[in-house]
Design a protein around this motif. Structure first.
Motif, mmCIF file in Angstrom:
data_model
loop_
_atom_site.group_PDB
_atom_site.id
_atom_site.type_symbol
_atom_site.label_atom_id
_atom_site.label_comp_id
_atom_site.label_asym_id
_atom_site.label_seq_id
_atom_site.Cartn_x
_atom_site.Cartn_y
_atom_site.Cartn_z
ATOM 1 N N ALA A 503 0.848 -1.192 0.000
ATOM 2 C CA ALA A 503 0.000 0.000 0.000
ATOM 3 C C ALA A 503 0.883 1.241 0.000
ATOM 4 C CB ALA A 503 -0.922 -0.003 1.210
ATOM 5 N N GLU A 504 0.451 2.222 -0.743
ATOM 6 C CA GLU A 504 1.100 3.534 -0.716
ATOM 7 C C GLU A 504 0.467 4.334 0.415
ATOM 8 O OE1 GLU A 504 1.590 7.494 -3.507
ATOM 9 O OE2 GLU A 504 1.356 5.519 -4.468
ATOM 10 N N ILE A 505 1.260 4.660 1.441
ATOM 11 C CA ILE A 505 0.691 5.260 2.645
ATOM 12 C C ILE A 505 1.345 6.599 2.956
ATOM 13 C CG2 ILE A 505 0.173 2.998 3.648
ATOM 14 C CD1 ILE A 505 2.615 3.555 5.560
ATOM 15 N N VAL A 506 0.633 7.378 3.760
ATOM 16 C CA VAL A 506 1.176 8.592 4.370
ATOM 17 C C VAL A 506 1.068 8.408 5.872
ATOM 18 C CG1 VAL A 506 0.950 11.075 4.665
ATOM 19 C CG2 VAL A 506 0.527 10.038 2.430
ATOM 20 N N LEU A 507 2.182 8.502 6.580
ATOM 21 C CA LEU A 507 2.182 8.348 8.032
ATOM 22 C C LEU A 507 1.758 9.680 8.655
ATOM 23 C CD1 LEU A 507 2.810 6.356 10.312
ATOM 24 C CD2 LEU A 507 5.152 7.235 10.341
ATOM 25 N N LEU A 508 0.527 9.715 9.184
ATOM 26 C CA LEU A 508 -0.012 10.961 9.724
ATOM 27 C C LEU A 508 0.635 11.329 11.049
ATOM 28 C CD1 LEU A 508 -3.802 10.427 8.935
ATOM 29 C CD2 LEU A 508 -2.101 11.651 7.589
ATOM 30 N N PHE A 509 0.832 10.328 11.905
ATOM 31 C CA PHE A 509 1.477 10.613 13.185
ATOM 32 C C PHE A 509 2.086 9.342 13.755
ATOM 33 C CE2 PHE A 509 1.601 10.839 17.813
ATOM 34 C CZ PHE A 509 2.319 12.008 17.997
ATOM 35 N N ILE A 524 -9.626 -1.944 5.934
ATOM 36 C CA ILE A 524 -9.807 -1.861 4.482
ATOM 37 C C ILE A 524 -11.232 -2.333 4.182
ATOM 38 C CG2 ILE A 524 -8.960 -2.537 2.209
ATOM 39 C CD1 ILE A 524 -6.319 -3.296 3.505
ATOM 40 N N ARG A 525 -12.111 -1.385 3.847
ATOM 41 C CA ARG A 525 -13.537 -1.706 3.674
ATOM 42 C C ARG A 525 -14.045 -2.431 4.919
ATOM 43 N NH1 ARG A 525 -13.799 -3.749 -2.496
ATOM 44 N NH2 ARG A 525 -15.609 -4.862 -1.679
ATOM 45 N N GLU A 542 5.908 11.403 6.280
ATOM 46 C CA GLU A 542 6.578 10.807 5.119
ATOM 47 C C GLU A 542 5.640 9.873 4.364
ATOM 48 O OE1 GLU A 542 11.240 10.827 6.592
ATOM 49 O OE2 GLU A 542 10.123 8.946 6.550
ATOM 50 N N LYS A 543 5.922 9.724 3.075
ATOM 51 C CA LYS A 543 5.100 8.909 2.185
ATOM 52 C C LYS A 543 5.952 7.786 1.610
ATOM 53 C CE LYS A 543 2.088 9.458 -1.870
ATOM 54 N NZ LYS A 543 1.555 10.422 -2.865
ATOM 55 N N ALA A 544 5.380 6.584 1.547
ATOM 56 C CA ALA A 544 6.155 5.444 1.032
ATOM 57 C C ALA A 544 5.211 4.312 0.663
ATOM 58 C CB ALA A 544 7.165 4.964 2.073
ATOM 59 N N VAL A 545 5.749 3.347 -0.109
ATOM 60 C CA VAL A 545 5.035 2.105 -0.418
ATOM 61 C C VAL A 545 5.498 1.054 0.588
ATOM 62 C CG1 VAL A 545 4.618 0.300 -2.113
ATOM 63 C CG2 VAL A 545 4.819 2.685 -2.858
ATOM 64 N N ARG A 566 -3.985 2.097 12.341
ATOM 65 C CA ARG A 566 -3.800 2.803 13.605
ATOM 66 C C ARG A 566 -3.221 1.846 14.641
ATOM 67 N NH1 ARG A 566 -7.449 1.012 17.095
ATOM 68 N NH2 ARG A 566 -9.109 -0.273 16.225
ATOM 69 N N GLU A 567 -2.587 2.432 15.639
ATOM 70 C CA GLU A 567 -2.113 1.698 16.817
ATOM 71 C C GLU A 567 -1.766 2.733 17.872
ATOM 72 O OE1 GLU A 567 -1.470 -0.845 19.576
ATOM 73 O OE2 GLU A 567 -2.193 -1.461 17.597
ATOM 74 N N GLY A 568 -2.641 2.875 18.868
ATOM 75 C CA GLY A 568 -2.434 3.934 19.836
ATOM 76 C C GLY A 568 -2.566 5.286 19.164
ATOM 77 N N LEU A 569 -1.525 6.112 19.294
ATOM 78 C CA LEU A 569 -1.540 7.424 18.648
ATOM 79 C C LEU A 569 -1.053 7.372 17.204
ATOM 80 C CD1 LEU A 569 -0.130 9.645 21.560
ATOM 81 C CD2 LEU A 569 -2.515 9.342 20.854
ATOM 82 N N THR A 570 -0.532 6.231 16.795
ATOM 83 C CA THR A 570 -0.037 6.080 15.426
ATOM 84 C C THR A 570 -1.202 5.982 14.451
ATOM 85 O OG1 THR A 570 1.919 4.921 16.216
ATOM 86 C CG2 THR A 570 1.355 4.658 13.888
ATOM 87 N N LYS A 571 -1.162 6.780 13.390
ATOM 88 C CA LYS A 571 -2.225 6.767 12.387
ATOM 89 C C LYS A 571 -1.636 6.987 11.012
ATOM 90 C CE LYS A 571 -5.745 8.562 15.518
ATOM 91 N NZ LYS A 571 -4.837 8.762 16.660
ATOM 92 N N GLY A 572 -2.274 6.360 10.003
ATOM 93 C CA GLY A 572 -1.844 6.545 8.628
ATOM 94 C C GLY A 572 -2.950 6.190 7.662
ATOM 95 N N ILE A 573 -2.875 6.731 6.457
ATOM 96 C CA ILE A 573 -3.863 6.449 5.416
ATOM 97 C C ILE A 573 -3.131 6.149 4.120
ATOM 98 C CG2 ILE A 573 -5.698 7.852 6.410
ATOM 99 C CD1 ILE A 573 -4.905 10.055 4.437
ATOM 100 N N GLY A 574 -3.863 5.547 3.176
ATOM 101 C CA GLY A 574 -3.282 5.237 1.876
ATOM 102 C C GLY A 574 -4.234 4.406 1.058
ATOM 103 N N HIS A 575 -3.691 3.682 0.084
ATOM 104 C CA HIS A 575 -4.513 2.806 -0.749
ATOM 105 C C HIS A 575 -3.680 1.607 -1.201
ATOM 106 C CE1 HIS A 575 -2.473 5.432 -3.690
ATOM 107 N NE2 HIS A 575 -2.526 4.387 -4.504
ATOM 108 N N VAL A 576 -4.370 0.506 -1.461
ATOM 109 C CA VAL A 576 -3.712 -0.734 -1.864
ATOM 110 C C VAL A 576 -3.184 -0.573 -3.287
ATOM 111 C CG1 VAL A 576 -4.012 -3.201 -2.272
ATOM 112 C CG2 VAL A 576 -5.202 -2.097 -0.360
ATOM 113 N N THR A 577 -1.904 -0.902 -3.476
ATOM 114 C CA THR A 577 -1.291 -0.785 -4.802
ATOM 115 C C THR A 577 -1.005 -2.140 -5.446
ATOM 116 O OG1 THR A 577 0.899 -0.639 -3.769
ATOM 117 C CG2 THR A 577 -0.237 1.434 -4.278
ATOM 118 N N MET A 578 -0.779 -3.171 -4.627
ATOM 119 C CA MET A 578 -0.466 -4.487 -5.189
ATOM 120 C C MET A 578 -0.813 -5.578 -4.179
ATOM 121 S SD MET A 578 3.107 -5.922 -6.812
ATOM 122 C CE MET A 578 3.829 -6.345 -5.237
ATOM 123 N N LEU A 579 -1.322 -6.706 -4.692
ATOM 124 C CA LEU A 579 -1.626 -7.872 -3.865
ATOM 125 C C LEU A 579 -0.628 -8.973 -4.156
ATOM 126 C CD1 LEU A 579 -5.516 -8.006 -4.386
ATOM 127 C CD2 LEU A 579 -4.274 -6.831 -2.569
#
Length: 592
Positions: A503-509, A524-525, A542-545, A566-579
């Motif tokens: 997944a291509e994600i952005v780590l929010l915090f 995911i859904r 930061e943004k990464a795959v 998410r995990e505690g205060l850790t949060k991130g969003i993105g989308h699936v790029t490859m299975l």
């Protein structure tokens, strides 16, 4: 529609396929959807500008006979009826006509007699296509003439032939004790609250919710509108079946938890039930507190259109309410939000907000109301009545042509019925008796089953179409083989399951460094499971795959699906790029 309509009506063009005036020549307006910064009819500058532009001249006839809907010829009438059918189809069963406005946006207006005749013609057109009309509002156009002229907006609504009613889903978000469940109780029960939470009692599902007054699970409530725009709720009807039979438009509220310890339930409701809109409830006396910012961020990350309700205004002074409104406006205008707040103070504002809300995702209507005194509740009902479906008919048809895919969100055992699953049909069409396969199980298998019966909003339904939520009876199918996050698909689909996905994600915090081996809860859904991160080090922003691996069992995923972790205060969003799909041989290796 021309921007001059904004100056007079404080609105853009109608929703659906684009509204036009009773100019009745069958063409759409110019389609300007930009919000007006000075949308006031009382503005002298606006009036003078209109007068300068629209004084009659030899070059521009004031109101040529062919531009009226007064006594059209039979050929013209048939043409207009065909046009109305097309607009209703494109608008999901709804369309707004602006009467007295030319195709180029000129606000020519109609006399009272011409307006009555045009409305009569619209009634006949609507009757021919099986629709109903409701006059949303009328406004006088000021010219230097003795005869007053008006323009009007008319809502045309027709339930599609293949549906029982129009259906919209609204997720209800907000901090704990902001008044979410109480507001829904007042809307759906038709009775005001007593100030001590009486209205919310019918919405709670568990004893501890009644005792604490806090929602911990996901519940669903319905509010109906008939073809005339009148509210249909439990005050007029005894059962949900009667509401469904009488309503032409149904609003399904998804009541989500506000407390932070139930955040995973709230996220599941947003990702799994695919709401069309999100209603963020903010208490006027506490303002933005607790999980309010987090819920706002979740809805924006999932790209769910948001409107805001400030509740409990009866407990505060006007100055306190205005301070809460200003606080919200500051947050919405921040670079991360880039929203344009629009405070609703009248019925005209509510109709205007609908039209701009659907045209621009940046518009955020704000309502200030009370569930105890009933102040401004009618404005919210007008907004909910006029708001249209966002998906167009082409997208709906494309989804219906695909193979069946049903997301399993809830599992029940009903005495006398057997195993029942609830969820949303993502694609295809589902009928009673259809054979499907459900999975994946912990071993990656899919089991055959057959659909017994279907219910939508607690009433029987024979056919389920893409985008609709329902419960399906599975008869004697073993409940132990089912879990949330599974899918029921057509046997011809050959579904792909995987342990790992990229997944291509952005780590929010993240407080420290996001590194390989870190475990997060992935949404995911309708999938919610812990996964291990297999990635290089990442820091906040930061943004990464990134490669994820599920811990407990494989899941059915699709490329492009939104990812929220998410995990505690850790949060991130993105989308699936490859299975990384697995074979039966790989499955045996994983089990070993």
């Amino acid at each position: 529609m021309d921007a001059r309509v904004l100056d007079l009506f404080c609105s853009g063009n109608g929703h659906g396929s684009g509204s036009q005036g009773a100019t009745a020549n069958g063409k759409s307006g110019n389609g300007s959807g930009a919000p007006s910064k000075k949308a006031s009819l009382k503005s002298k500058k606006s009036k003078s500008r209109l007068s300068r532009h629209f004084k009659p001249s030899n070059n521009t006839p004031y109101l040529p006979p062919e531009l009226k809907l007064v006594n059209p010829t039979q050929y013209r009438f048939e043409h207009l009826a065909t046009q109305m059918k097309w607009r209703l189809q494109e608008g999901g069963g709804e369309a707004v006509y602006q009467i007295g406005v030319e195709d180029n946006g000129m606000l020519v207006g109609l006399s009272d007699e011409e307006l009555r005749a045009s409305l009569k013609t619209l009634h006949l057109l609507a009757k021919k296509v099986g629709a109903d009309i409701t006059v949303l509002r009328e406004q006088q156009v000021d010219y230097d003439f003795d005869v007053s002229r008006k323009i009007a907006e008319v809502l045309i609504r027709k339930v599609p032939d293949d549906q029982q009613f129009l259906d919209l889903r609204v997720a209800v978000l907000g901090n704990v004790d902001s008044g979410k469940s109480t507001l829904l109780g007042v809307l759906t029960q038709g009775e005001l609250d007593n100030g001590r939470g009486r209205a919310r009692l019918n919405l709670f599902r568990h004893l501890h919710e009644i005792q604490t007054g806090r929602t911990s699970s996901i519940s669903f409530e319905i509010l109906g509108f008939n073809t005339k725009g009148e509210v249909i709720n439990y005050s007029e009807s005894r059962t949900a079946e009667e509401i469904c039979e009488s309503a032409s438009k149904m609003i399904t509220f998804i009541d989500l938890a506000g407390h932070h310890k139930y955040l995973k339930t709230t996220i599941f409701g947003l990702t799994s039930y695919c709401p069309d809109f999100a209603m963020l409830v903010v208490s006027a006396n506490t303002g933005i507190a607790g999980t309010t910012r987090e819920h706002l961020g979740l809805a924006m990350a999932l790209k769910v259109p948001i409107f805001i309700v400030i509740s409990k205004v009866d407990l505060c002074t006007r100055a306190t309410v205005e301070r809460t409104v200003r606080q919200l406006e500051r947050v919405l205008k921040q670079p991360g939000c880039n929203k344009v707040p629009m405070v609703i103070g009248s019925k005209d504002d509510a109709v205007t907000a609908v039209q701009q809300f659907v045209q621009s995702p940046n518009i955020t209507p704000i309502f200030t109301l009370s569930s105890v005194s009933g102040e401004s509740l009618d404005l919210l009902k007008v907004f909910l009545n006029v708001i249209p479906p966002l998906s167009n008919s082409k997208e709906q048809e494309e989804l219906m042509e695909q193979l069946t895919e049903f997301q399993v969100d809830e599992i029940y055992s009903v005495p006398g019925v057997g195993t029942v699953v609830g969820g949303t049909l993502y694609s295809g069409i589902c009928r009673e008796g259809d054979p499907l396969v459900v999975g994946p199980t912990d071993s990656g298998q899919f089991h055959k089953l057959s659909i017994g019966s279907i219910q939508r909003n607690r009433s029987a339904c024979r056919v389920l179409r893409a985008g609709q939520a329902a419960t399906l009876a599975l008869g004697n199918f073993d409940r132990s083989l089912l879990r949330k996050g599974m899918v029921m698909v057509s046997p011809e689909m050959n579904p792909t399951i995987c342990w790992r996905f990229e997944a291509e994600i952005v780590l929010l915090f993240h407080a420290k460094t996001f590194h390989k081996g870190f475990q997060v809860t992935v949404h995911i859904r309708n999938v919610r499971q812990t996964a291990t991160v297999e990635a290089e080090e990442l820091r906040t922003g930061e943004k990464a795959v990134v490669l994820f691996k599920f811990i407990k069992h494989p899941e059915y995923l699709k490329v492009g699906a939104k990812v929220l972790f998410r995990e505690g205060l850790t949060k991130g969003i993105g989308h699936v790029t490859m299975l990384q799909p697995i074979t039966q041989y790989q499955m045996r290796d994983e089990e070993q």
